[in-house]
Design an enzyme around this catalytic site. Structure first.
Site, mmCIF file in Angstrom:
data_model
loop_
_atom_site.group_PDB
_atom_site.id
_atom_site.type_symbol
_atom_site.label_atom_id
_atom_site.label_comp_id
_atom_site.label_asym_id
_atom_site.label_seq_id
_atom_site.Cartn_x
_atom_site.Cartn_y
_atom_site.Cartn_z
ATOM 1 N N SER A 39 0.845 -1.182 0.080
ATOM 2 C CA SER A 39 -0.344 -0.075 -0.643
ATOM 3 C C SER A 39 0.706 1.370 0.128
ATOM 4 C CB SER A 39 -0.900 0.130 1.385
ATOM 5 O OG SER A 39 -1.022 1.462 1.371
ATOM 6 N N LYS A 40 0.349 2.299 -0.653
ATOM 7 C CA LYS A 40 1.171 3.142 -0.559
ATOM 8 C C LYS A 40 1.515 4.389 0.810
ATOM 9 C CE LYS A 40 -3.798 6.148 -2.080
ATOM 10 N NZ LYS A 40 -3.885 6.740 -2.385
ATOM 11 N N ARG A 41 -0.035 3.578 1.595
ATOM 12 C CA ARG A 41 0.238 4.168 3.078
ATOM 13 C C ARG A 41 1.754 3.943 3.912
ATOM 14 N NH1 ARG A 41 -5.320 3.713 1.961
ATOM 15 N NH2 ARG A 41 -4.798 0.852 2.845
ATOM 16 N N GLU A 42 2.684 2.792 3.402
ATOM 17 C CA GLU A 42 3.369 2.363 3.720
ATOM 18 C C GLU A 42 4.673 3.407 4.213
ATOM 19 O OE1 GLU A 42 5.925 -1.256 2.926
ATOM 20 O OE2 GLU A 42 3.584 -2.158 2.103
ATOM 21 N N PRO A 73 4.236 6.833 4.615
ATOM 22 C CA PRO A 73 3.887 7.948 5.353
ATOM 23 C C PRO A 73 3.782 7.093 7.268
ATOM 24 C CG PRO A 73 1.779 7.318 4.347
ATOM 25 C CD PRO A 73 3.042 7.166 3.444
#
Length: 542
Positions: free
Chosen positions: A251-254, A256
């Site tokens: 996930s792109k949340r990794e 932040p």
């Protein structure tokens, strides 16, 4: 003719999952001699950014994924931005309304929330309560006058099981009672994803839709719309999830998440400096660290750079900036949920195209193994895999993107750096080993650990002085002459070559990372080599 497409939403940069989707569609089209289209799904006016849209195109081009029709090159089925196709969508939405297959709704967000909460409380599907009599155009005007939002919902046919024939997963059956009437036109007048994608796929002649598993449950809605409008039903293939090596879906949340974790571990960090780097307030930075908000990705990247935090690569541009080459990324992405069936892993793009077949796409989740990716990159950085001219082009693009001083070198020198750094795992590694030769002497930074271990321990400084004096007597400075001199000196002193070479490397590079030391001296030239040796002896010789 087979026609595939990739339709990204420009709300963020190109994620590796999206890149894999684009690649599989592209490979199938190229394998079958078909067409590959690019379409921009930009109907989410609140979240779209021009920067993201531009970056998606750049990333696809960097990967070598080209398209036969698209927003920048046009084609017979344009426009290729959905935001420019509203009149097309409006026509079909009106057709469904006229045929009593869709209806107007006037619910507020608060009312929809109450419906959802009631369904949760009663432990049932949240099925929208379809009115017995559909609202009229007069009802629409009245609702607008009252300031209520006006949307349009599709009326799900309740009399037939929906059967999806998936090229990867086989037959999937969905009962219509499990589906709720869904919105096909939002209150801002734009179509929803479901409506726009169905219309565009039909009008653009798309025959095969390869997409992620998360879209599987969208397919019943799409097939119902296709039938209601008299459209063809393309062949669908839903790829399994790619799992991160740190656990969970990639996930792109990794990025932040990693930054937040590191900042929490640095209570003494200068928040003002970090906030300034990201162009946000200290208050917003504190909210981010507490998990109350997440800034845009460029802000995350800027803060991480100043904080000295390495973020995991998630978007294609991240891998570009970290020194991976596109041949690697295409090869690695192709192996996420697919294989050629003959044991091969390291493959060129023409080999991938020739071997690609939907029957080899796996139902199982794939692992995004970063160690394996690094091994792939090491192989593709070899000139027997990727021509030196191509590697040089990639290296220059990397250097310019990262504003490296090495970018001042001409192509011949860049090719030389690639050659002498054979075995490098990334372009970043080549840059790190080579930048010593492209900075001013006074700007050279010393690695204090290297200084203590190599120069201040034992007779390192004395050896550096001896080596400097011996080098000064060389008539011609070539990698070969320097090698012969250093090997001869090591034999004379009855020590290993490292005892001679490492003090010199630290003395002229500031650390223990460089190309072969013989090449490093040749690159600097004797005048600069002597100057740096003297500079190091003066700084640490007291």
């Amino acid at each position: 003719m087979i026609v595939t497409r990739f339709a990204p939403s420009p709300t963020g940069y190109l994620h590796v999952g999206g890149a894999r989707t684009a690649l599989f569609n592209w490979l199938l089209a190229r394998k079958m001699g078909g067409k590959f289209l690019l379409r921009i799904e930009d109907t989410d006016m609140k979240r779209n950014t021009a920067t993201a849209a531009d970056q998606v195109l750049k990333d696809l081009k960097w990967l070598g994924i080209d398209w036969d029709e698209g927003p920048d090159i046009g084609g017979p089925n344009g426009p290729y931005h959905q935001s420019e196709r509203r009149d097309i969508y409006d026509k079909y939405i009106q057709q469904l309304i006229d045929e009593q297959k869709a209806y107007y709704c006037f619910d507020t967000p608060e009312e929809l929330t109450q419906l959802r909460l009631a369904a949760e409380k009663e432990k049932r599907h949240n099925i929208y309560p379809r009115p017995e009599v559909f609202p009229t155009a007069a009802d629409v005007e009245k609702a607008k006058a009252e300031g209520r939002p006006v949307t349009v919902r599709f009326a799900i046919p309740r009399d037939e099981t929906i059967v999806i024939t998936d090229e990867v997963r086989g037959e999937v059956r969905i009962e219509p009672t499990e589906l709720s009437d869904f919105i096909i036109q939002k209150s801002d007048g734009f179509p929803t994803y479901h409506m726009a994608v169905v219309i565009d796929d039909e009008l653009m002649g798309v025959t095969h839709v390869i997409r992620g598993q998360e879209h599987l449950m969208n397919t019943p809605n799409h097939q119902l719309l296709q039938r209601a409008l008299g459209f063809r039903i393309p062949k669908y293939a839903h790829m399994s999830v790619t799992v991160s090596d740190s656990g969970g879906k990639l996930s792109k949340r990794e990025r932040p998440k990693t930054l937040k974790k590191e900042l929490k571990a640095k209570p003494d960090a200068d928040l003002q400096a970090l906030a300034n780097a990201g162009g946000i307030s200290v208050e917003d930075l504190e909210l981010f660290v507490r998990g109350k908000m997440v800034p845009d990705m460029p802000v995350i990247d800027a803060i991480a750079e100043v904080a000295g935090v390495h973020l995991p690569e998630i978007n294609i541009v991240d891998f570009f900036r970290s020194g991976y080459i596109p041949e690697t990324m295409v090869n690695f992405l192709a192996m996420l949920g697919w294989n050629p069936g003959d044991g091969r892993e390291i493959m060129k793009v023409d080999e991938l195209t020739e071997a690609f077949d939907l029957s080899r796409v796996s139902k199982s989740n794939s692992l995004f193994d970063r160690k394996k990716l690094l091994a792939f990159n090491t192989e593709h950085l070899k000139t027997e895999m990727t021509p030196l001219e191509t590697l040089t082009k990639h290296f220059r693009a990397y250097l310019e993107e990262n504003e490296s001083p090495v970018a001042s070198a001409d192509d011949a020198m860049l090719a030389h750096l690639i050659t002498i750094n054979e075995g490098a795992r990334t372009l970043e590694q080549i840059e790190q080993k080579s930048r010593f030769a492209f900075i001013a002497d006074e700007a050279m930074e010393y690695d204090e650990k290297a200084i203590k271990k190599v120069l201040l321990k034992g007779d390192g400084l004395a050896m550096l002085k001896t080596v400097g004096e011996a080098l000064a007597a060389l008539e011609e400075v070539t990698a070969e002459s320097v090698e012969n001199l250093l090997r001869g000196l090591a034999e004379e002193k009855q020590v290993g070559l490292g005892k001679v070479a490492q003090p010199l490397r630290v003395g002229i590079c500031g650390n223990t990372v460089s190309p072969p030391i013989f090449d490093a001296v040749q690159m600097l030239g004797m005048e600069t080599t002597q100057k740096r040796i003297a500079q190091t002896l003066e700084k640490y010789g007291n």
